[in-house]
Design an enzyme around this catalytic site. Structure first.
Site, PDB file in Angstrom:
ATOM      1  N   HIS A 122      53.621  42.106  41.687  1.00  0.00           N
ATOM      2  CA  HIS A 122      53.278  43.529  41.563  1.00  0.00           C
ATOM      3  C   HIS A 122      53.065  44.194  42.928  1.00  0.00           C
ATOM      4  O   HIS A 122      52.884  43.519  43.959  1.00  0.00           O
ATOM      5  CB  HIS A 122      52.011  43.687  40.722  1.00  0.00           C
ATOM      6  CG  HIS A 122      50.798  43.057  41.349  1.00  0.00           C
ATOM      7  ND1 HIS A 122      50.071  43.640  42.366  1.00  0.00           N
ATOM      8  CD2 HIS A 122      50.188  41.866  41.103  1.00  0.00           C
ATOM      9  CE1 HIS A 122      49.071  42.861  42.721  1.00  0.00           C
ATOM     10  NE2 HIS A 122      49.123  41.766  41.974  1.00  0.00           N
ATOM     11  N   GLU A 141      47.454  37.269  35.624  1.00  0.00           N
ATOM     12  CA  GLU A 141      46.943  36.513  36.757  1.00  0.00           C
ATOM     13  C   GLU A 141      45.889  35.506  36.323  1.00  0.00           C
ATOM     14  O   GLU A 141      45.249  35.645  35.274  1.00  0.00           O
ATOM     15  CB  GLU A 141      46.348  37.471  37.797  1.00  0.00           C
ATOM     16  CG  GLU A 141      45.815  36.836  39.076  1.00  0.00           C
ATOM     17  CD  GLU A 141      46.857  36.068  39.865  1.00  0.00           C
ATOM     18  OE1 GLU A 141      47.425  35.104  39.326  1.00  0.00           O
ATOM     19  OE2 GLU A 141      47.070  36.417  41.055  1.00  0.00           O
TER      20      GLU A 141
END
Length: 204
Positions: A9, A82
């Site tokens: 990201h 994550e």
């Protein structure tokens, strides 16, 4: 042949502050959105059949910017999120080192053995990450796939694909909006590019 574009990201404010983000939702910064836009302008030259993203905002927002440029819908998958850093989430690295020195020392020297208070173990992150990627590959054989995820998750996935022990975790670098290209050939997966950020070269 199946191609997997595994992408981290864009930058967040917490990235610049060296804070552990983990499973907390943190939006992209202005810089992060710009990075994603540059990547989208680059990736429009590639034929992408489908886009998958972690369900955390920073990854999904990056994926949406890419999807809009590529005219491709983004599918959220929680297995791509994550690693949870438990009690460390929201803390700076300096605060973590100060208040959790013993656990921090293990995380930095033997990450595969770390047991962060309230968090996930690296092996569990790798397991769910690989299972998710394998499901995506199976569902999209012969296609060009884009997956947007996170630094720790991506590194653990890549090590798993390469059949390299998690003790080598810190030997791979993943910058914001980097591209990792993996080709799934008839004899197995091949890493073609790693941590490619050519689209960011002109940022001052």
């Amino acid at each position: 042949m199946t191609k997997l574009y595994l992408i981290r990201h864009g930058q967040t404010k917490w990235n610049t502050e060296s804070r552990a983000q983990g499973s907390i939702n943190v939006a992209l910064s202005k810089e992060g959105r710009y990075q994603a836009t540059l990547l989208a302008n680059r990736m429009k030259n590639y034929e992408i059949d489908c886009i998958y993203s972690s369900d955390l905002d920073r990854a999904y927002e990056t994926a949406v910017i890419l999807g809009e440029k590529l005219n491709t819908e983004v599918k959220k998958i929680s297995g791509l999120r994550e690693m949870s850093f438990g009690e460390w989430e929201g803390l700076t690295h300096e605060n973590i080192k100060k208040n959790y020195l013993e656990h921090y020392t293990v995380w930095r020297s033997k990450p595969h053995e770390a047991n962060i208070p309230g968090g996930e173990k690296l092996i569990d992150v790798q397991k769910r990450g690989l299972e998710t990627i394998n499901d995506i590959i199976t569902e999209n054989k012969g296609k060009n796939i884009m997956v947007v995820s996170h630094g720790v998750t991506i590194k653990s996935i890549i090590l798993g694909i390469m059949d390299i022990d998690l003790s080598n975790f810190y030997k791979i670098r993943q910058d914001n909006t980097c591209v990792n290209l993996i080709e799934y050939r008839d004899y197995g997966p091949v890493i073609v590019t790693l941590n490619d950020t050519a689209h960011l070269e002109n940022i001052k």
